[in-house]
Design a protein around this motif. Structure first.
Motif, short mmCIF file in Angstrom:
data_model
loop_
_atom_site.label_atom_id
_atom_site.label_comp_id
_atom_site.label_asym_id
_atom_site.label_seq_id
_atom_site.Cartn_x
_atom_site.Cartn_y
_atom_site.Cartn_z
N PHE A 89 -4.00 -10.22 -17.79
CA PHE A 89 -5.42 -10.06 -17.46
C PHE A 89 -5.58 -10.07 -15.94
N GLY A 90 -6.55 -9.32 -15.43
CA GLY A 90 -6.87 -9.39 -14.03
C GLY A 90 -7.52 -10.74 -13.71
N ILE A 91 -6.99 -11.47 -12.74
CA ILE A 91 -7.54 -12.80 -12.43
C ILE A 91 -8.49 -12.77 -11.24
N GLY A 92 -8.74 -11.57 -10.69
CA GLY A 92 -9.75 -11.42 -9.65
C GLY A 92 -9.56 -12.37 -8.48
N SER A 93 -10.66 -12.96 -8.04
CA SER A 93 -10.64 -13.77 -6.83
C SER A 93 -9.94 -15.10 -6.96
N THR A 94 -9.49 -15.46 -8.17
CA THR A 94 -8.66 -16.65 -8.25
C THR A 94 -7.28 -16.37 -7.62
N THR A 95 -7.04 -15.11 -7.28
CA THR A 95 -5.87 -14.73 -6.46
C THR A 95 -5.91 -15.41 -5.10
N LYS A 96 -7.09 -15.68 -4.58
CA LYS A 96 -7.22 -16.23 -3.23
C LYS A 96 -6.45 -17.53 -3.05
N ALA A 97 -6.35 -18.34 -4.11
CA ALA A 97 -5.62 -19.59 -4.01
C ALA A 97 -4.12 -19.36 -3.83
N ILE A 142 -13.39 0.42 -20.13
CA ILE A 142 -13.72 1.08 -18.88
C ILE A 142 -12.44 1.29 -18.08
N PRO A 143 -12.45 2.15 -17.07
CA PRO A 143 -11.22 2.38 -16.29
C PRO A 143 -10.81 1.14 -15.50
N PHE A 144 -9.51 0.98 -15.35
CA PHE A 144 -8.99 -0.03 -14.43
C PHE A 144 -9.38 0.34 -13.01
N ARG A 145 -9.56 -0.65 -12.16
CA ARG A 145 -9.73 -0.40 -10.73
C ARG A 145 -8.51 -0.95 -10.00
N ASP A 146 -7.83 -0.09 -9.25
CA ASP A 146 -6.67 -0.52 -8.47
C ASP A 146 -7.16 -1.11 -7.16
N ILE A 147 -6.98 -2.41 -6.97
CA ILE A 147 -7.45 -3.05 -5.74
C ILE A 147 -6.28 -3.58 -4.91
N THR A 148 -5.17 -2.85 -4.96
CA THR A 148 -3.99 -3.23 -4.17
C THR A 148 -4.34 -3.37 -2.70
N GLN A 149 -5.22 -2.52 -2.19
CA GLN A 149 -5.56 -2.55 -0.77
C GLN A 149 -6.17 -3.88 -0.34
N ILE A 150 -6.89 -4.52 -1.25
CA ILE A 150 -7.54 -5.79 -0.96
C ILE A 150 -6.76 -6.93 -1.63
N GLY A 151 -5.49 -6.65 -1.92
CA GLY A 151 -4.65 -7.52 -2.73
C GLY A 151 -4.78 -9.01 -2.53
N PRO A 152 -4.66 -9.55 -1.32
CA PRO A 152 -4.72 -11.00 -1.13
C PRO A 152 -6.05 -11.62 -1.54
N ALA A 153 -7.06 -10.80 -1.74
CA ALA A 153 -8.37 -11.30 -2.17
C ALA A 153 -8.54 -11.27 -3.68
N GLY A 154 -7.68 -10.49 -4.42
CA GLY A 154 -7.98 -10.43 -5.83
C GLY A 154 -7.17 -9.53 -6.73
N SER A 155 -5.97 -9.10 -6.36
CA SER A 155 -5.30 -8.06 -7.16
C SER A 155 -4.33 -8.57 -8.22
N ILE A 156 -4.11 -9.87 -8.32
CA ILE A 156 -3.11 -10.37 -9.25
C ILE A 156 -3.57 -10.23 -10.71
N HIS A 157 -2.62 -9.86 -11.58
CA HIS A 157 -2.79 -9.92 -13.04
C HIS A 157 -1.78 -10.95 -13.55
N SER A 158 -2.21 -11.76 -14.51
CA SER A 158 -1.30 -12.78 -15.01
C SER A 158 -1.60 -13.10 -16.47
N SER A 159 -0.79 -13.98 -17.03
CA SER A 159 -0.91 -14.39 -18.44
C SER A 159 -1.23 -15.87 -18.52
N ALA A 160 -1.61 -16.32 -19.70
CA ALA A 160 -1.91 -17.74 -19.90
C ALA A 160 -0.69 -18.61 -19.62
N ASN A 161 0.48 -18.19 -20.10
CA ASN A 161 1.69 -18.99 -19.88
C ASN A 161 2.03 -19.09 -18.40
#
Length: 274
Positions: free
Chosen positions: A2-10, A162-181
């Protein structure tokens, strides 16, 4: 995944803290040391802006998210160059104003200081040691994984893909996808104040800097503060460290209750749960 959005910032501030600990960066030196071409409309901010300012949202700049959201072709370095044309709406260090672009710029500073990209650094210094083998950065990595969630939104009373949005350019602010584990492993090192599974990834003192209040969120007297990539407050007397995340089709919340040794990760593949 799942896209974790701005929790990438941590992840970004944790990686920055590791670089500070090893002497490659400094939270309080002007960031122009690593971004010499940085230009801002506010001359004082341009000369004095630090990584601590950038990662606690006190640069004086508001979101200005349209810059990256409407220009997906711009590289991360180009986003930093465009900061010169953005108007501040508050004085430097006067108030908290959320800004994704400052996190992208912090990622560029990390690259300049260490010689490796933000993605390479986070993978080598956080994901690999913690065994977070399924966590990805850009959209191409996520789509290559066989088990990934599709983004949804609510349209005319129905959930639709809906379409995915590729936000690699702003990566450190929110581009990570991860799993529960994988995120459970991340929560473990955070609750361990930099240590988990017998490995210390960050010194306790440096970790505690991340969760120390810097900026007041909202009006003066607000019970919520912001540290370095984290919101800080209390719930019924229990200290809470938390952050939300939202990007097209995904909504995330990470919460830590350090005194209770409790970590919570919640994510949905819908743009809003309201």
């Amino acid at each position: 995944l799942f896209g974790i959005g701005s929790t990438t910032k941590a992840f970004t501030t944790f990686a920055l803290a590791q670089a500070v600990e090893e002497g490659s960066l400094d939270w309080d030196e002007p960031v122009r040391k690593w971004l010499p071409g940085l230009q801002l409309e506010d001359d004082v901010a341009e000369l004095q802006l630090t990584l601590r300012d950038m990662c606690s949202h006190r640069s004086g700049l508001p979101r200005h998210d349209l810059l990256w959201y409407a220009n997906p072709g711009l590289a991360r370095e180009e986003l930093v160059e465009r900061l010169a044309h953005l108007e501040p709406t508050a004085g430097f260090r006067e108030q908290w104003q959320y800004n994704n672009l400052m996190f992208a710029a912090a990622g560029v500073a990390l690259h300049r200081a260490t010689g490796v990209t933000w993605e390479e650094r986070v993978r080598a210094r956080i994901l690999v040691p913690l065994g977070m083998t399924r966590t990805t950065f850009g959209l191409s990595e996520t789509l290559a994984a066989s088990d990934h969630a599709m983004p949804h939104d609510r349209v005319k009373g129905k959930d639709v893909v809906i379409p995915f949005r590729d936000i690699t350019q702003i990566g450190p602010a929110g581009s990570i996808h991860s799993s529960a584990n994988d995120m459970a492993r991340w929560l473990a090192v955070l609750l361990g104040r930099g240590e988990a599974h017998g490995q210390r990834l960050l010194g306790v003192g440096r970790y505690m800097e991340l969760v120390t209040p810097i900026s007041v969120v909202g009006a003066p007297g607000s019970p919520t503060a912001y540290g370095l990539g984290w919101m800080l407050d209390a719930v019924e007397g229990h200290t809470r460290v938390h952050h939300g995340g939202g990007i097209d089709g995904f909504t995330t919340q990470v919460e830590l209750y350090p005194d209770d040794r409790l970590g919570i990760f919640v994510v949905t593949n819908r743009a809003s749960v309201l």
